[in-house]
Design an enzyme around this catalytic site. Structure first.
Site, PDB file in Angstrom:
ATOM      1  CG  HIS A   1      -2.019  -1.052   1.064  1.00 40.22           C
ATOM      2  ND1 HIS A   1      -2.591  -1.715   2.126  1.00 40.22           N
ATOM      3  CD2 HIS A   1      -2.637  -1.533  -0.038  1.00 40.22           C
ATOM      4  CE1 HIS A   1      -3.510  -2.559   1.689  1.00 40.22           C
ATOM      5  NE2 HIS A   1      -3.556  -2.475   0.377  1.00 40.22           N
TER       6      HIS A   1
ATOM      7  CG  HIS B   1      -1.973  -6.477   1.157  1.00 41.86           C
ATOM      8  ND1 HIS B   1      -1.673  -6.022  -0.112  1.00 41.86           N
ATOM      9  CD2 HIS B   1      -1.474  -5.564   2.024  1.00 41.86           C
ATOM     10  CE1 HIS B   1      -1.048  -4.856  -0.017  1.00 41.86           C
ATOM     11  NE2 HIS B   1      -0.917  -4.558   1.262  1.00 41.86           N
TER      12      HIS B   1
ATOM     13  CD  GLU C   1      -2.969  -9.563   7.008  1.00 43.70           C
ATOM     14  OE1 GLU C   1      -2.375  -8.470   6.939  1.00 43.70           O
ATOM     15  OE2 GLU C   1      -2.813 -10.371   7.947  1.00 43.70           O
TER      16      GLU C   1
ATOM     17  CB  SER D   1      -3.858  -1.926   7.980  1.00 47.78           C
ATOM     18  OG  SER D   1      -4.003  -2.382   9.291  1.00 47.78           O
ATOM     19  CG  ASN D   2       2.083  -1.182   8.348  1.00 45.14           C
ATOM     20  OD1 ASN D   2       3.018  -0.466   8.652  1.00 45.14           O
ATOM     21  ND2 ASN D   2       1.805  -1.459   7.071  1.00 45.14           N
TER      22      ASN D   2
HETATM   23  O1  10D Z   1      -2.508  -2.186   4.892  1.00 46.42           O
HETATM   24  P1  10D Z   1      -1.359  -3.053   5.359  1.00 46.42           P
HETATM   25  O2  10D Z   1      -0.621  -2.493   6.505  1.00 46.42           O
HETATM   26  O3  10D Z   1      -1.835  -4.453   5.605  1.00 46.42           O
HETATM   27  O4  10D Z   1      -0.361  -3.210   4.124  1.00 46.42           O
HETATM   28  P2  10D Z   1       0.897  -2.375   3.632  1.00 46.42           P
HETATM   29  O5  10D Z   1       1.045  -2.717   2.184  1.00 46.42           O
HETATM   30  O6  10D Z   1       0.801  -0.973   4.010  1.00 46.42           O
HETATM   31  O7  10D Z   1       2.123  -2.977   4.450  1.00 46.42           O
HETATM   32  C1  10D Z   1       2.573  -4.294   4.289  1.00 46.42           C
HETATM   33  C2  10D Z   1       1.744  -5.224   5.049  1.00 46.42           C
HETATM   34  C3  10D Z   1       1.158  -6.333   4.522  1.00 46.42           C
HETATM   35  C4  10D Z   1       1.434  -6.816   3.179  1.00 46.42           C
HETATM   36  C5  10D Z   1       0.213  -7.114   5.307  1.00 46.42           C
HETATM   37  F1  10D Z   1       0.879  -7.898   6.150  1.00 46.42           F
END
Ligand code: 10D
Ligand code: SF4
Length: 316
Positions: free
Chosen positions: A46, A79, A131, A229-230
Site C-alpha cells: 500500500h 496482503h 488481508e 493499515s500498519n
Molecule cells: O494495509 P497493510 O498495513 O496491511 O499493508 P501495507 O502494504 O501498508 O504494508 C505491508 C503489510 C502487509 C502486506 C500485510 F501484512
C-alpha cells in the site's frame, strides 16, 4: 534568519519489512524474467510511490484477476488472496506468482488447520481490508467470522462455543487486539488460538518504537499511505501514548506546517510499505525550516529476510 531548534527522534525500526521487500523484488524479478507487462492484482504493497515506480518498469496494476489477460504473468499482492484467486488463475492456465508475505500465509495455514480439526474461526481484523478478505477466503463462507472491536465480540453468532479458534490480521494495534482477545477468551473459554495473536514482528517493532518516543515528542509524523493499515496504527499508537499531534503523511508535501508551529521536538517513523527515500524527503523538508538535531530511538534490531519463490530464482 535563524531557524528554530528541533530535536528529531527517528524511530528504528521503521519502513520496509521483510514481506514488503520480498513482494517488491518479486514484481521486479518477474518483469526481468518475463518482460513487460506483468500484471499485479491489487497494489503490491500500500504505497503509491512504490506502485508508480513499478508501473514505470512495466507493471500493470488491476483490482481483479478478470482484468488480466490469460497470456501474461500475474502477481498476487503481499496482503494475500482468497483461495478462489489462484484457483481461477490455474483454471485459465496463467503464469502466477504469489507475493503473499510468508507471515500472512502462516495465518492462512493456521486457519485451515483449525478448520480441519472441526473448529469455526473468529478472525480479528478490519472489514474490507485485502488481508482480511484473503484470510477469510481460505475457507468457505461462514467458516470464518469477523470481529473488529470488543463490542463485536458480544454480538458474534457462533455455531458451537466450545469449538472455536481465533486468528488475527498481522498489522493490528497490539493494545486493541489484546483487549479483543481477552473479550473472546472471557466469552468463549474454550477458544483456541496462537500464543498471543498473529501480529507480525514488523508491526510489533514499529509500534514499540513509537511508544518509546511518544511521551517526549510534541508531534509525530508517520510516513505512509491512507490505505496502509500498519501505518495508520502507528498514528494511533503515537496519539494514545502522549503525543499531542500525530499525523500520517504520504510525503513532504503533505506536511501541515501550521500544525508544527512552535514545536521543539518531533518523532518520525514510517509504515512497513513506505520507502526510506520518502523519510529522507520529510527530514529534508524539516531541515529547510528548523535547525534539526537527529536522535535515533532504536527499540529493536531486525535481520529477517524472505526468499523469493523458486520460479524467479530459476533462469527463464
Ligand atoms: O494495509 P497493510 O498495513 O496491511 O499493508 P501495507 O502494504 O501498508 O504494508 C505491508 C503489510 C502487509 C502486506 C500485510 F501484512
Ligand atoms: Fe509480512 Fe508483517 Fe510485513 Fe505484513 S507487515 S508484509 S506480515 S512482515
Amino acid at each position: 534568519m535563524t531557524k528554530p531548534p528541533l530535536t528529531l527522534y527517528l524511530a528504528a525500526p521503521r519502513g520496509f519489512c521483510a514481506g514488503v521487500d520480498r513482494a517488491i523484488k518479486i514484481v521486479e524479478m518477474a518483469i526481468q524474467k518475463w518482460g513487460a507487462p506483468v500484471f499485479v492484482r491489487h497494489e503490491i504493497v500500500h504505497n503509491k510511490f512504490v506502485v508508480d515506480r513499478l508501473k514505470d518498469q512495466g507493471a500493470v496494476f488491476v483490482e481483479d484477476l478478470s482484468d488480466c489477460p490469460d497470456d501474461r504473468p500475474v502477481i498476487f499482492s503481499a496482503h494475500g488472496v482468497p483461495k478462489s484467486v489462484p484457483e481461477a488463475a490455474q483454471a485459465r492456465q496463467m503464469i502466477f506468482v504469489d507475493a503473499t508475505c510468508p507471515l500472512v500465509s502462516k495465518v492462512h495455514i493456521e486457519a485451515e488447520r483449525h478448520s480441519e480439526a472441526g473448529l469455526q474461526i473468529i478472525m480479528i481484523g478490519h472489514d474490507g481490508h485485502p488481508e482480511t478478505i484473503g484470510t477469510m477466503g481460505q475457507l468457505p463462507i461462514g467458516e470464518v467470522l469477523l470481529v473488529e472491536t470488543v463490542g463485536d465480540v458480544a454480538l458474534v453468532d457462533v455455531r458451537d462455543p466450545d469449538k472455536l479458534a481465533f486468528v488475527t490480521q498481522t498489522t493490528l494495534s497490539i493494545d486493541d487486539t489484546k483487549d479483543i482477545v481477552a473479550a473472546l477468551q472471557a466469552r468463549f473459554p474454550a477458544i483456541q488460538g496462537p500464543h498471543k495473536e498473529d501480529i507480525c514482528y514488523a508491526t510489533t517493532n514499529r509500534q514499540e518504537a513509537v511508544k518509546a518516543m511518544a511521551p517526549q515528542i510534541d508531534a509525530l509524523l508517520v510516513v505512509g499511505a491512507p490505505n496502509s493499515s500498519n501505518s495508520r496504527r502507528l498514528v494511533e499508537v503515537g496519539a494514545r501514548n502522549g503525543c499531542a499531534y500525530a499525523q500520517l503523511v504520504q510525503r513532504a508535501t503533505d506536511i501541515d506546517w501550521r500544525a508544527l508551529d512552535g514545536i521543539s521536538s518531533i518523532g518520525i517513523t514510517a509504515g512497513a510499505s513506505a520507502p526510506e527515500i520518502l523519510v529522507d524527503e520529510v527530514i529534508a523538508a524539516l531541515r529547510d525550516r528548523f535547525d534539526v538535531t537527529v536522535t535515533e530511538v532504536e527499540t529493536a534490531k531486525e535481520n529477517i529476510e524472505f526468499k523469493v519463490p523458486r520460479v524467479l530464482r530459476e533462469p527463464a
